[in-house]
Design an enzyme around this catalytic site. Structure first.
Site, PDB file in Angstrom:
ATOM      1  N   HIS A 163      67.082 -13.014 -11.706  1.00 23.07           N
ATOM      2  CA  HIS A 163      65.532 -12.024 -12.489  1.00 23.07           C
ATOM      3  C   HIS A 163      64.362 -11.517 -11.090  1.00 23.07           C
ATOM      4  O   HIS A 163      63.339 -11.299 -11.306  1.00 23.07           O
ATOM      5  CB  HIS A 163      64.692 -13.420 -13.329  1.00 23.07           C
ATOM      6  CG  HIS A 163      63.637 -12.283 -14.076  1.00 23.07           C
ATOM      7  ND1 HIS A 163      62.689 -12.696 -14.203  1.00 23.07           N
ATOM      8  CD2 HIS A 163      63.968 -10.685 -14.613  1.00 23.07           C
ATOM      9  CE1 HIS A 163      61.899 -12.201 -14.817  1.00 23.07           C
ATOM     10  NE2 HIS A 163      62.659 -11.251 -15.102  1.00 23.07           N
ATOM     11  N   LYS A 216      53.039 -12.130 -13.392  1.00 18.51           N
ATOM     12  CA  LYS A 216      53.650 -13.807 -13.126  1.00 18.51           C
ATOM     13  C   LYS A 216      52.765 -13.956 -12.508  1.00 18.51           C
ATOM     14  O   LYS A 216      53.244 -14.263 -10.975  1.00 18.51           O
ATOM     15  CB  LYS A 216      55.076 -13.680 -12.873  1.00 18.51           C
ATOM     16  CG  LYS A 216      55.805 -13.294 -14.599  1.00 18.51           C
ATOM     17  CD  LYS A 216      56.709 -12.018 -13.874  1.00 18.51           C
ATOM     18  CE  LYS A 216      57.553 -10.959 -14.316  1.00 18.51           C
ATOM     19  NZ  LYS A 216      57.867 -11.010 -15.886  1.00 18.51           N
ATOM     20  N   LYS A 253      62.921 -10.712  -7.603  1.00 19.17           N
ATOM     21  CA  LYS A 253      62.208  -9.158  -7.415  1.00 19.17           C
ATOM     22  C   LYS A 253      61.038  -9.154  -5.595  1.00 19.17           C
ATOM     23  O   LYS A 253      60.135  -9.482  -5.907  1.00 19.17           O
ATOM     24  CB  LYS A 253      60.988  -8.783  -8.594  1.00 19.17           C
ATOM     25  CG  LYS A 253      61.327  -8.909  -9.847  1.00 19.17           C
ATOM     26  CD  LYS A 253      60.567  -8.794 -11.203  1.00 19.17           C
ATOM     27  CE  LYS A 253      61.228  -9.083 -12.604  1.00 19.17           C
ATOM     28  NZ  LYS A 253      62.813  -9.088 -13.019  1.00 19.17           N
ATOM     29  N   ASP A 304      62.769  -6.005   8.739  1.00 18.41           N
ATOM     30  CA  ASP A 304      62.524  -6.339   9.893  1.00 18.41           C
ATOM     31  C   ASP A 304      61.154  -7.062  10.116  1.00 18.41           C
ATOM     32  O   ASP A 304      60.980  -7.855  10.633  1.00 18.41           O
ATOM     33  CB  ASP A 304      63.117  -6.587  11.531  1.00 18.41           C
ATOM     34  CG  ASP A 304      62.431  -4.710  11.164  1.00 18.41           C
ATOM     35  OD1 ASP A 304      62.013  -4.234  11.806  1.00 18.41           O
ATOM     36  OD2 ASP A 304      63.444  -4.036  10.326  1.00 18.41           O
ATOM     37  N   HIS A 330      52.777  -6.761 -17.394  1.00 18.20           N
ATOM     38  CA  HIS A 330      54.578  -7.718 -16.663  1.00 18.20           C
ATOM     39  C   HIS A 330      53.887  -8.564 -15.652  1.00 18.20           C
ATOM     40  O   HIS A 330      55.133  -9.515 -14.628  1.00 18.20           O
ATOM     41  CB  HIS A 330      55.627  -7.033 -16.419  1.00 18.20           C
ATOM     42  CG  HIS A 330      56.924  -7.122 -15.986  1.00 18.20           C
ATOM     43  ND1 HIS A 330      57.468  -7.214 -14.863  1.00 18.20           N
ATOM     44  CD2 HIS A 330      57.734  -7.466 -17.175  1.00 18.20           C
ATOM     45  CE1 HIS A 330      59.116  -7.601 -15.141  1.00 18.20           C
ATOM     46  NE2 HIS A 330      58.589  -7.597 -16.567  1.00 18.20           N
ATOM     47  N   ASP A 336      42.002 -23.285  -8.769  1.00 18.27           N
ATOM     48  CA  ASP A 336      41.255 -24.307  -8.856  1.00 18.27           C
ATOM     49  C   ASP A 336      40.835 -23.155  -7.334  1.00 18.27           C
ATOM     50  O   ASP A 336      39.620 -23.685  -6.262  1.00 18.27           O
ATOM     51  CB  ASP A 336      40.763 -25.515  -7.739  1.00 18.27           C
ATOM     52  CG  ASP A 336      40.889 -26.399  -8.508  1.00 18.27           C
ATOM     53  OD1 ASP A 336      40.977 -26.286  -9.945  1.00 18.27           O
ATOM     54  OD2 ASP A 336      41.509 -28.360  -8.116  1.00 18.27           O
TER      55      ASP A 336
END
Length: 481
Positions: free
Chosen positions: A402, A189, A404, A409, A187, A194
């Site tokens: 979407h 992403k 996440k 603080d 899942h 480089d």
């Protein structure tokens, strides 16, 4: 009085002197080697790339010579508008295009699935143009640079058509069968460019993630030390790709990291001192030294002194994809404990759309109930609804928040996982933790946590944020959005 030594005794002295000289030379060589190559003990390890085999030293942590630069990036769905003075960040589309323009040698992408073109979604949407532009640029550079993609094995409803085109242009692709390996999915992403720049966030390789879905991510520029550490996670994915792969136990030492919850990487982030590390899930994909994602999230909650703000699509203290489903209260318990024992303010902003799991809402209602008249705790839950026209509603799997992430603080956390048990036990995901509490800077909104809090409060106070009502009404509302 001088006493002549026997020939045998003289030979022993000569041999001993020779041994001492050899030992001295060896020690001198070792000292020189440590000064020049402090991590030379791993030089014999190798990591495969599209251009052949390179030394693991290419992935070692040699420090960041220049201050790293971090930019929060967002995708705001078409038709969504905040106030005139609201927080605005660069778009994920512009960020990805900038990364592509900066690429000189390599691009590594870890992804759940690919749907960058209208043909992938069987639509004819003008708003797919941004995804198609990114895809065309990736296709163009695939014949010139080293482009590698690690992708989850597609389900019956998914396709590898985009990646087949990239392969024909010169890219390398490995398919990771997480279902076979861990009963989960890949899942993750993220991008690495480089071995110097990186992106991590909620956006999939999907044109809808650029124009039709609300997303949040982070791009870090000129940060080779951090990019190389994320590169070790990519190499782990690459190594378990294919139909006959297996997960090493233990992992070879070249996948290990010294950077984790206990010993984060210390560097300058936009000229501000910062401590960062990547966490990963599931535990089976955490080589030595890597903090697993759940442990990271729980430690951040436990570290909060004033507030914990969470923005995720799904929040369900259950293993939703297992059979039978099981109660999974890990995060829920720590949030309640923070509110009850330390009087920390807890706010949850959860998505509401037609694919929302109805089982989520009773748990959210239970959390919201802590803000009662009897010994009230500062706990609030709101749902976030992305508006949609009739035409937009026809775009499949779109018009949803979407995000996440979590901000306290003290710490900013940006991840790739929804918050239910399966994502941390079986599914591959990555989180970035940034702590700048030691900073003495007085520049407004200079730390990542302050910038992330501004985003959260913009969304929290927006007309798209709605207070939790009764479960039946909420379930019905989300179902027909």
């Amino acid at each position: 009085m001088y006493t002549p030594r026997s020939p045998g005794l003289q030979k022993i002295y000569r041999d001993a002197a020779l041994v001492l000289v050899v030992i001295f030379i060896l020690i001198l060589l070792m000292m020189v080697q440590l000064l020049l190559f402090p991590f030379n003990h791993q030089m014999d390890k190798t990591i495969r790339t599209s251009s052949g085999t390179v030394g693991a030293a290419d992935y070692l942590d040699v420090g960041c010579p220049n201050p790293c630069s971090l930019v929060l990036v967002e995708s705001i769905p078409e038709g969504m508008h905040f106030g005139l003075n609201s927080t605005v960040n660069p778009s994920i589309f512009d960020g990805w295009m900038k990364l592509l323009s900066e690429a000189e040698r390599s691009i590594d992408i870890a992804s759940f699935y690919w749907a960058m073109r209208n043909t992938d979604t069987h639509t004819s949407e003008p708003s797919a143009s941004q995804g198609e532009e990114v895809f065309q640029e990736l296709q163009r550079v695939s014949g010139k640079l080293s482009v590698r993609v690690a992708v989850n094995k597609p389900s019956k409803s998914q396709s590898l058509a985009d990646l087949s085109v990239l392969e024909q242009s010169g890219a390398e692709v490995t398919v990771v069968d997480m279902l076979r390996l861990t009963t989960g999915v890949l899942h993750t992403k993220f991008w690495i460019v480089d071995m110097r720049h990186l992106y991590i966030g909620s956006a999939n390789m999907d044109w809808r993630s650029l124009t039709q879905v609300k997303e949040l991510g982070v791009i870090i520029y000129n940060c080779s030390c951090l990019a190389k550490d994320l590169g070790k996670i990519f190499e782990a994915y690459w190594s378990i790709g294919g139909s006959n792969s297996s997960i090493p136990s233990p992992w070879p030492s070249n996948y290990s990291t010294p950077y984790n919850e206990k010993t984060p990487m210390e560097l300058n982030l936009d000229n501000t001192p910062a401590r960062l590390y990547f966490s990963s899930s599931p535990p089976a994909l955490c080589p030595e030294g890597r903090t697993d994602d759940l442990t990271s999230i729980l430690s951040i909650i436990d570290d909060a002194e004033e507030f914990v703000h969470v923005a995720v699509m799904n929040y369900i203290p259950v293993t939703t994809f297992s059979y039978p489903k099981r109660f999974w209260p890990a995060i829920d318990t720590h949030l309640r404990k923070a509110a009850f024992e330390r009087r920390v303010s807890v706010r949850l902003l959860i998505s509401c759309w037609q694919h929302s799991d109805p089982s989520m809402f009773p748990f959210l209602e239970s959390l919201a109930a802590l803000k009662s008249k009897w010994k009230p705790l500062d706990v609030e839950v709101r749902i976030f609804v992305v508006p949609a026209t009739q035409e937009q509603m026809r775009i499949p799997y779109s018009r949803v928040n979407h995000n996440k992430y979590m901000v306290t603080d003290r710490v900013a956390y940006i991840g790739t996982s929804n918050w239910s048990g399966d994502y941390f036990q079986n599914t591959a995901g990555v989180g970035l933790v940034v702590n700048q509490t030691d900073s003495n800077t007085r520049i407004p909104s200079s730390t990542v946590a302050e910038q992330l809090r501004d985003i959260f409060m913009r969304d929290w106070d927006s007309p798209y944020s709605k207070t939790m009502n009764n479960v039946e009404e909420l379930t019905s509302t989300c179902k027909y959005i």
